[in-house]
Design a protein around this motif. Structure first.
Motif, PDB file in Angstrom:
ATOM      1  N   LEU A  56      20.031   3.391  -0.252  1.00  0.00           N
ATOM      2  CA  LEU A  56      19.739   3.709   0.952  1.00  0.00           C
ATOM      3  C   LEU A  56      18.534   4.407   1.462  1.00  0.00           C
ATOM      4  CD1 LEU A  56      23.257   5.106   1.325  1.00  0.00           C
ATOM      5  CD2 LEU A  56      22.647   3.511   2.461  1.00  0.00           C
ATOM      6  N   GLY A  57      18.051   5.107   0.316  1.00  0.00           N
ATOM      7  CA  GLY A  57      16.931   5.370   0.171  1.00  0.00           C
ATOM      8  C   GLY A  57      15.368   4.323   0.064  1.00  0.00           C
ATOM      9  N   PHE A  58      16.086   3.443  -0.610  1.00  0.00           N
ATOM     10  CA  PHE A  58      14.977   1.944  -0.015  1.00  0.00           C
ATOM     11  C   PHE A  58      14.664   1.137   0.968  1.00  0.00           C
ATOM     12  CE2 PHE A  58      14.331  -2.653  -0.356  1.00  0.00           C
ATOM     13  CZ  PHE A  58      12.998  -2.885  -1.202  1.00  0.00           C
ATOM     14  N   MET A  59      15.981   1.219   2.261  1.00  0.00           N
ATOM     15  CA  MET A  59      16.027   1.150   2.623  1.00  0.00           C
ATOM     16  C   MET A  59      15.756   1.519   3.972  1.00  0.00           C
ATOM     17  SD  MET A  59      19.928  -0.797   3.052  1.00  0.00           S
ATOM     18  CE  MET A  59      19.895  -1.753   4.765  1.00  0.00           C
ATOM     19  N   LEU A  60      15.672   3.067   3.491  1.00  0.00           N
ATOM     20  CA  LEU A  60      15.227   3.784   5.026  1.00  0.00           C
ATOM     21  C   LEU A  60      13.258   4.012   4.794  1.00  0.00           C
ATOM     22  CD1 LEU A  60      15.217   6.866   6.473  1.00  0.00           C
ATOM     23  CD2 LEU A  60      15.208   8.038   4.231  1.00  0.00           C
ATOM     24  N   ALA A  61      12.825   3.571   3.520  1.00  0.00           N
ATOM     25  CA  ALA A  61      11.861   4.020   3.288  1.00  0.00           C
ATOM     26  C   ALA A  61      11.290   2.221   3.791  1.00  0.00           C
ATOM     27  CB  ALA A  61      11.130   3.603   1.803  1.00  0.00           C
ATOM     28  N   MET A  62      11.897   1.227   4.159  1.00  0.00           N
ATOM     29  CA  MET A  62      11.511   0.339   4.900  1.00  0.00           C
ATOM     30  C   MET A  62      11.341   0.258   5.882  1.00  0.00           C
ATOM     31  SD  MET A  62      10.774  -2.424   2.589  1.00  0.00           S
ATOM     32  CE  MET A  62       9.612  -0.882   1.807  1.00  0.00           C
ATOM     33  N   ILE A  63      12.709   1.082   6.813  1.00  0.00           N
ATOM     34  CA  ILE A  63      12.546   1.539   8.105  1.00  0.00           C
ATOM     35  C   ILE A  63      11.163   1.941   8.484  1.00  0.00           C
ATOM     36  CG2 ILE A  63      14.238   2.405   9.738  1.00  0.00           C
ATOM     37  CD1 ILE A  63      16.592   1.321   8.552  1.00  0.00           C
ATOM     38  N   ILE A  64      11.133   3.159   7.935  1.00  0.00           N
ATOM     39  CA  ILE A  64       9.972   3.904   8.281  1.00  0.00           C
ATOM     40  C   ILE A  64       8.696   3.480   8.362  1.00  0.00           C
ATOM     41  CG2 ILE A  64       8.573   6.087   7.713  1.00  0.00           C
ATOM     42  CD1 ILE A  64      10.494   7.389   6.179  1.00  0.00           C
ATOM     43  N   ILE A  65       8.347   2.386   7.619  1.00  0.00           N
ATOM     44  CA  ILE A  65       7.381   1.499   7.429  1.00  0.00           C
ATOM     45  C   ILE A  65       6.731   0.067   8.306  1.00  0.00           C
ATOM     46  CG2 ILE A  65       5.477   0.218   5.707  1.00  0.00           C
ATOM     47  CD1 ILE A  65       6.922   1.803   3.811  1.00  0.00           C
ATOM     48  N   LEU A 125       8.857   3.918  -3.612  1.00  0.00           N
ATOM     49  CA  LEU A 125       9.672   4.923  -4.534  1.00  0.00           C
ATOM     50  C   LEU A 125      10.077   6.077  -4.613  1.00  0.00           C
ATOM     51  CD1 LEU A 125       9.116   4.302  -7.980  1.00  0.00           C
ATOM     52  CD2 LEU A 125       7.575   5.398  -7.966  1.00  0.00           C
ATOM     53  N   ILE A 126       9.342   6.985  -4.495  1.00  0.00           N
ATOM     54  CA  ILE A 126       9.863   8.649  -4.297  1.00  0.00           C
ATOM     55  C   ILE A 126      10.634   8.791  -3.114  1.00  0.00           C
ATOM     56  CG2 ILE A 126       9.175  10.887  -2.570  1.00  0.00           C
ATOM     57  CD1 ILE A 126       6.143   9.991  -2.745  1.00  0.00           C
ATOM     58  N   LEU A 127      11.345   7.682  -2.191  1.00  0.00           N
ATOM     59  CA  LEU A 127      12.717   7.791  -1.068  1.00  0.00           C
ATOM     60  C   LEU A 127      13.056   7.240  -2.050  1.00  0.00           C
ATOM     61  CD1 LEU A 127      11.001   7.082   2.889  1.00  0.00           C
ATOM     62  CD2 LEU A 127      12.163   9.047   0.935  1.00  0.00           C
ATOM     63  N   THR A 128      13.184   6.262  -2.541  1.00  0.00           N
ATOM     64  CA  THR A 128      14.185   5.408  -3.550  1.00  0.00           C
ATOM     65  C   THR A 128      14.844   6.651  -3.981  1.00  0.00           C
ATOM     66  OG1 THR A 128      13.432   3.119  -3.330  1.00  0.00           O
ATOM     67  CG2 THR A 128      14.775   3.222  -4.996  1.00  0.00           C
ATOM     68  N   GLY A 129      13.623   7.120  -5.280  1.00  0.00           N
ATOM     69  CA  GLY A 129      14.243   7.581  -6.090  1.00  0.00           C
ATOM     70  C   GLY A 129      15.166   9.457  -6.263  1.00  0.00           C
ATOM     71  N   ARG A 165       0.858  -1.375   0.288  1.00  0.00           N
ATOM     72  CA  ARG A 165      -0.162   0.144   0.110  1.00  0.00           C
ATOM     73  C   ARG A 165       0.923   1.043   0.216  1.00  0.00           C
ATOM     74  NH1 ARG A 165      -3.706  -2.677   3.612  1.00  0.00           N
ATOM     75  NH2 ARG A 165      -2.519  -1.370   5.857  1.00  0.00           N
ATOM     76  N   LYS A 166       2.172   0.913   0.179  1.00  0.00           N
ATOM     77  CA  LYS A 166       3.075   2.428   0.723  1.00  0.00           C
ATOM     78  C   LYS A 166       4.001   2.307  -0.474  1.00  0.00           C
ATOM     79  CE  LYS A 166       1.282   3.780   4.429  1.00  0.00           C
ATOM     80  NZ  LYS A 166       0.634   5.187   4.419  1.00  0.00           N
ATOM     81  N   TRP A 167       3.479   1.387  -2.031  1.00  0.00           N
ATOM     82  CA  TRP A 167       4.279   1.610  -2.812  1.00  0.00           C
ATOM     83  C   TRP A 167       4.658   3.152  -2.920  1.00  0.00           C
ATOM     84  CZ3 TRP A 167       3.504   4.265  -7.328  1.00  0.00           C
ATOM     85  CH2 TRP A 167       2.572   5.038  -6.908  1.00  0.00           C
TER      86      TRP A 167
END
Length: 253
Positions: free
Chosen positions: A208-217, A24-28, A18-20
């Motif tokens: 790193l952006g992808f990992m940050l998104a995973m941690i936040i979620i 996407l935003i943090l990875t990009g 649901r938080k795709w």
């Protein structure tokens, strides 16, 4: 004492789906930011190389019948010559003939530029920096080896590489007492930098952006104490739910 919230992997995966948009935003953002920082803030460096040949003293380059033992002995010689190229004896001569200034520490490598503050002086470096930027490599299964130098100025990289190869041949003659290395190819001015790798740094930023998104979620999932269904109630109070009262449309509350 309240028990820690258990991780429901299936539910967590649903939240990830649901938080795709956040992923996407943090990875990009990480990818683009790392790429731009590398492009505009990191100084590119260039490597120029000379090609040298190790032969037997007083023999021509056309000597044939090179044995495996000779190649192994020459490989050991290259290791010795590499260490010789990194000595102050050679470095000082290279610096004197190329205009480089070699210092013991980096205190003299920074100068004040009006409007820009302190800037690195590309013509000043420490002995350790010179040694780090010197690249000597063997050519597999041959008597050839390369002497390279890395510098932010491609023309200076070419000048230093040529002078370094020249001073190495002189030092071998002076220190070892033999004249068994010859310069085959002079260095050319490199056209493409060897560092930084913009694509690689961009990918690292994206990861790193992808990992940050995973941690936040994940943290939001763990810290969310909202009761959504019967399973949450049972987990919270430890008592089975006997039933629920349905809500009818139009029913007054």
């Amino acid at each position: 004492m309240e028990s820690a919230k258990e991780i429901d992997l299936k539910e967590l995966l649903k939240i990830f789906a649901r938080k795709w948009w956040l992923i996407l935003i943090l990875t990009g953002s990480g990818l683009v930011s790392a790429y731009l920082l590398t492009t505009f803030l990191v100084t590119p460096t260039y490597e120029a190389k000379t090609v040298l040949y190790i032969g037997q003293e007083d023999t021509g380059l056309g000597t044939i019948g090179i044995s495996l033992g000779q190649l192994q002995a020459d490989s050991q010689l290259i290791i010795d010559y590499k260490q010789l190229a990194l000595t102050r004896l050679v470095i000082n001569e290279v610096a004197k003939n190329t205009g480089l200034k070699i210092t013991e520490d980096d205190s003299g490598s920074r100068s004040w530029v009006i409007g820009k503050g302190f800037q690195e002086d590309p013509m000043t470096m420490t002995y350790k920096d010179f040694q780090k930027n010197t690249v000597i490599q063997t050519v597999e299964n041959s008597r050839l080896f390369t002497v390279g130098f890395i510098h932010s100025d491609p023309q200076m990289a070419q000048i230093v590489a040529d002078e370094l190869a020249k001073q190495l041949t002189l030092a071998v003659l002076e220190v070892v007492g033999v004249q068994n290395i010859r310069i085959l190819d002079q260095a050319v001015v490199p056209q493409k930098p060897v560092a930084p790798n913009k694509l690689q740094n961009g990918l690292v930023g994206g990861i790193l952006g992808f990992m940050l998104a995973m941690i936040i979620i994940t943290m939001r999932f763990l810290l969310n104490d909202t009761i959504n269904d019967e399973a949450d109630i049972e987990s919270l109070i430890g008592v089975s739910v006997l039933g629920d009262i349905p809500e009818f449309k139009g029913e007054a509350r």
